[in-house]
Structures are given as structure tokens and as C-alpha cells.
Scaffold this motif. Structure first.
Motif, PDB file in Angstrom:
ATOM      1  N   LEU A  64      39.885 -42.193  81.882  1.00 51.68           N
ATOM      2  CA  LEU A  64      39.358 -41.947  80.621  1.00 51.68           C
ATOM      3  C   LEU A  64      39.653 -43.059  79.396  1.00 51.68           C
ATOM      4  N   LEU A  65      40.888 -43.057  79.247  1.00 51.63           N
ATOM      5  CA  LEU A  65      41.150 -44.400  78.459  1.00 51.63           C
ATOM      6  C   LEU A  65      40.618 -45.665  78.562  1.00 51.63           C
ATOM      7  N   LEU A  66      40.734 -46.160  79.684  1.00 48.71           N
ATOM      8  CA  LEU A  66      40.211 -47.353  80.210  1.00 48.71           C
ATOM      9  C   LEU A  66      38.581 -47.388  80.045  1.00 48.71           C
ATOM     10  N   SER A  67      37.973 -46.189  80.344  1.00 53.70           N
ATOM     11  CA  SER A  67      36.670 -46.086  79.995  1.00 53.70           C
ATOM     12  C   SER A  67      36.251 -46.204  78.548  1.00 53.70           C
ATOM     13  N   VAL A  68      36.965 -45.260  77.941  1.00 56.00           N
ATOM     14  CA  VAL A  68      36.564 -45.337  76.381  1.00 56.00           C
ATOM     15  C   VAL A  68      36.725 -46.843  75.723  1.00 56.00           C
ATOM     16  N   GLU A  69      37.646 -47.502  76.236  1.00 53.62           N
ATOM     17  CA  GLU A  69      38.033 -48.836  75.831  1.00 53.62           C
ATOM     18  C   GLU A  69      37.043 -49.802  76.156  1.00 53.62           C
ATOM     19  N   LYS A  70      36.280 -49.548  77.226  1.00 56.30           N
ATOM     20  CA  LYS A  70      35.214 -50.586  77.913  1.00 56.30           C
ATOM     21  C   LYS A  70      33.988 -50.165  77.503  1.00 56.30           C
ATOM     22  N   LYS A  71      33.872 -48.760  76.618  1.00 54.16           N
ATOM     23  CA  LYS A  71      32.730 -48.110  75.929  1.00 54.16           C
ATOM     24  C   LYS A  71      31.826 -47.789  77.353  1.00 54.16           C
ATOM     25  N   ASP A  72      32.295 -47.536  78.435  1.00 51.04           N
ATOM     26  CA  ASP A  72      31.595 -47.023  79.402  1.00 51.04           C
ATOM     27  C   ASP A  72      31.498 -45.528  79.280  1.00 51.04           C
ATOM     28  N   ILE A  73      30.539 -45.000  78.702  1.00 48.68           N
ATOM     29  CA  ILE A  73      30.155 -43.665  78.433  1.00 48.68           C
ATOM     30  C   ILE A  73      30.191 -42.672  79.819  1.00 48.68           C
ATOM     31  N   ILE A  74      29.418 -43.187  80.656  1.00 48.71           N
ATOM     32  CA  ILE A  74      29.414 -42.480  82.007  1.00 48.71           C
ATOM     33  C   ILE A  74      30.634 -42.348  82.606  1.00 48.71           C
ATOM     34  N   LYS A  75      31.362 -43.430  82.872  1.00 49.20           N
ATOM     35  CA  LYS A  75      32.623 -43.266  83.657  1.00 49.20           C
ATOM     36  C   LYS A  75      33.634 -42.347  82.493  1.00 49.20           C
ATOM     37  N   ALA A  76      33.451 -42.583  81.472  1.00 47.83           N
ATOM     38  CA  ALA A  76      34.599 -41.479  80.520  1.00 47.83           C
ATOM     39  C   ALA A  76      34.165 -40.175  80.721  1.00 47.83           C
ATOM     40  N   ILE A  77      32.854 -40.062  80.589  1.00 44.03           N
ATOM     41  CA  ILE A  77      32.412 -38.203  81.034  1.00 44.03           C
ATOM     42  C   ILE A  77      33.044 -38.021  82.497  1.00 44.03           C
ATOM     43  N   GLU A  78      32.996 -38.844  83.130  1.00 45.36           N
ATOM     44  CA  GLU A  78      33.304 -38.550  84.758  1.00 45.36           C
ATOM     45  C   GLU A  78      34.712 -38.248  84.834  1.00 45.36           C
ATOM     46  N   ALA A  79      35.399 -39.195  83.964  1.00 44.06           N
ATOM     47  CA  ALA A  79      36.978 -38.980  83.919  1.00 44.06           C
ATOM     48  C   ALA A  79      37.397 -37.703  83.363  1.00 44.06           C
ATOM     49  N   ASP A  80      36.795 -37.567  82.271  1.00 46.92           N
ATOM     50  CA  ASP A  80      37.137 -36.121  81.480  1.00 46.92           C
ATOM     51  C   ASP A  80      36.739 -34.916  82.246  1.00 46.92           C
ATOM     52  N   GLU A  81      35.649 -34.865  82.880  1.00 48.81           N
ATOM     53  CA  GLU A  81      35.119 -33.939  83.804  1.00 48.81           C
ATOM     54  C   GLU A  81      36.407 -33.691  85.033  1.00 48.81           C
ATOM     55  N   LEU A  82      36.816 -34.861  85.494  1.00 48.68           N
ATOM     56  CA  LEU A  82      37.835 -34.749  86.582  1.00 48.68           C
ATOM     57  C   LEU A  82      39.069 -34.291  86.071  1.00 48.68           C
ATOM     58  N   PHE A  83      39.478 -34.579  84.936  1.00 48.74           N
ATOM     59  CA  PHE A  83      40.559 -34.063  84.280  1.00 48.74           C
ATOM     60  C   PHE A  83      40.598 -32.497  84.115  1.00 48.74           C
ATOM     61  N   HIS A  84      39.481 -31.940  83.686  1.00 48.18           N
ATOM     62  CA  HIS A  84      39.486 -30.413  83.539  1.00 48.18           C
ATOM     63  C   HIS A  84      39.137 -29.686  84.990  1.00 48.18           C
ATOM     64  N   ASN A  85      38.250 -30.643  85.725  1.00 55.93           N
ATOM     65  CA  ASN A  85      38.020 -29.925  87.079  1.00 55.93           C
ATOM     66  C   ASN A  85      39.444 -29.631  87.945  1.00 55.93           C
ATOM     67  N   ILE A  86      40.390 -30.186  87.617  1.00 58.22           N
ATOM     68  CA  ILE A  86      41.677 -30.110  88.400  1.00 58.22           C
ATOM     69  C   ILE A  86      42.135 -28.661  87.972  1.00 58.22           C
ATOM     70  N   PHE A  87      41.918 -28.090  86.851  1.00 55.21           N
ATOM     71  CA  PHE A  87      42.366 -26.612  86.563  1.00 55.21           C
ATOM     72  C   PHE A  87      41.378 -25.969  87.297  1.00 55.21           C
ATOM     73  N   LEU A  88      40.359 -26.268  87.121  1.00 58.92           N
ATOM     74  CA  LEU A  88      39.203 -25.157  87.912  1.00 58.92           C
ATOM     75  C   LEU A  88      39.571 -25.202  89.326  1.00 58.92           C
ATOM     76  N   ASP A  89      40.078 -26.305  89.972  1.00 58.57           N
ATOM     77  CA  ASP A  89      40.159 -26.274  91.238  1.00 58.57           C
ATOM     78  C   ASP A  89      41.326 -25.573  91.823  1.00 58.57           C
ATOM     79  N   VAL A  90      42.418 -25.768  90.904  1.00 59.23           N
ATOM     80  CA  VAL A  90      43.571 -25.005  91.412  1.00 59.23           C
ATOM     81  C   VAL A  90      43.731 -23.442  91.099  1.00 59.23           C
ATOM     82  N   ALA A  91      42.893 -23.151  89.765  1.00 58.38           N
ATOM     83  CA  ALA A  91      42.826 -21.857  89.682  1.00 58.38           C
ATOM     84  C   ALA A  91      42.098 -20.997  90.678  1.00 58.38           C
TER      85      ALA A  91
END
Length: 219
Positions: free
Chosen positions: A121-148
Motif C-alpha cells: 500500500l505504501l509503495l502504491s501510494v508513493e507511486k500514485k497508483d490508485i488501483i494498486k493502492a486500493i487492491e493492497a488496502d483490500e488485501l489487508f482487510h480481507n486477511i481478517f475476513l478470511d481468518v474470521a
């Protein structure tokens, strides 16, 4: 060979394929808010009959991404501030619940995935790659969803998340992304301490603060 090892592969129906393609185009703003959608033209572009296109549009209308206006006009739903605010409230609570359920079950590999997705997410934000940033953020929160492992939470989120992603893409700035990165670090630290209540609170705050930033800019 046992019969239950290899099963027939289910092919998506035309309706489902059209639905997924249009939904992605709407969320990614390839189809702009309030852009008219003609089922005949769409059917020609997809190379299919109008029936599956109409069915897909009806499904998208039920989800609030498409709207029909008296006079037979169908269009992409406009970005609605109040609707987005409500969506963020619901998403924040559901993700908070998932985090609370997941923390006691998190493994070391899950923590590593959280850290990896946040670095992405940090790298994507620094590169201003919005799609990759959203995907990284979604991956982060999906870990909790998957484990739950609670499918009802995932089903409840399916209606609201596309609206949020659409707003994120339209209002993205690096400042918002960097704030999420820092909040994620706090969440990860709470996970390492096996503090479910703190993690849940931080996750909820993460979503609510993002919602506040995004909706403020559209005021």
C-alpha cells in the motif's frame, strides 16, 4: 479415480459475465457517473442478446450502481455523498467485527501478510497508483475476513464495498493513503499483542476516518 475428485467446471452465464464486466467498469469509473447505458448497444458490444444485459443491469440497479429514470433512461448511478457516508458506517462496523473474530485465530503467517500488504500500500501510494493502492488496502482487510471465516459478513459487505471503491478512485490523494498506512501499523501492533478489542476499534476508526476524508472533499 474417485468421482468426487474431478467435477465439471461451471461456466459463468452470459448474465454473470456481463454483470461482472459492467460492475468493474462502473467501479473503476470507466463508465462515468450518470453515463447512459443502452442495453441494445451493450448487447452488440458484448456480442450477445439483450436479455442477459438487461438481467445484469437489473442486478446492478438492485445494488445501487445503476439507476432507471422515468422515460426509459438507464444510467450509471451518480456518486451520492449521503449514500457513501452510510456505506462507510456499515463497512466500518462489519470489518471491525471481522477483526475481533479473527485476532485470536491469527497465525504468524497472517501477521506477515498484513505487513506485506501494508508495505505494498505504501509503495502504491508513493507511486500514485490508485488501483494498486486500493487492491493492497483490500488485501489487508480481507486477511481478517478470511481468518474470521464468517460468510455472512462477506455477503453483507458485497453491496457497500463497490460504492466505496468508486468514491476512493474519484477522490484519491496520497495524503489519505499515507494516513491509512500509519493506521494499519497500529492495527498490526495490536494484532501482535493479541488484543482483539483494540484491533477492532482501530479497524473501525480506519474505515470511518477514510470515509470522513473522502466525503468531506465532495462537500
Amino acid at each position: 479415480m474417485k468421482k468426487d475428485i474431478i467435477k465439471p467446471i461451471k461456466r459463468l452465464s452470459f448474465r454473470d459475465e456481463v454483470y461482472l464486466a459492467l460492475k468493474k467498469a462502473i467501479v473503476m469509473l470507466e463508465l462515468q457517473p450518470e453515463q447512459r447505458l443502452n442495453d441494445k448497444e451493450l448487447a452488440e458490444e458484448f456480442g450477445i442478446s439483450r436479455t442477459p444485459v438487461r438481467e445484469a443491469l437489473k442486478r446492478l440497479e438492485d445494488e445501487g450502481l445503476v439507476e432507471s429514470i422515468p422515460g426509459s433512461v438507464t444510467r450509471v448511478a451518480p456518486l451520492k455523498l449521503e449514500e457513501a457516508k452510510h456505506a462507510f458506517t456499515v463497512v466500518a462496523v462489519l470489518h471491525s467485527l471481522a477483526a475481533r473474530l479473527a485476532v485470536p485465530l491469527l497465525k504468524e503467517s497472517d501477521i506477515e501478510e498484513l505487513e506485506f500488504s501494508n508495505k505494498t500500500l505504501l509503495l502504491s501510494v508513493e507511486k500514485k497508483d490508485i488501483i494498486k493502492a486500493i487492491e493492497a488496502d483490500e488485501l489487508f482487510h480481507n486477511i481478517f475476513l478470511d481468518v474470521a471465516g464468517n460468510p455472512e459478513i462477506i455477503r453483507a459487505l458485497e453491496r457497500s464495498i463497490p460504492k466505496i471503491h468508486r468514491l476512493e478512485i474519484s477522490q484519491f490523494t496520497s495524503v489519505k493513503g499515507l494516513k491509512s498506512v500509519e493506521q494499519h501499523k497500529q492495527i498490526i501492533e495490536a494484532c501482535k499483542n493479541k488484543d482483539g478489542e483494540t484491533t477492532a476499534r482501530l479497524v473501525e476508526e480506519n474505515w470511518l476516518s477514510l470515509g470522513e476524508l473522502l466525503t468531506q472533499q465532495t462537500d
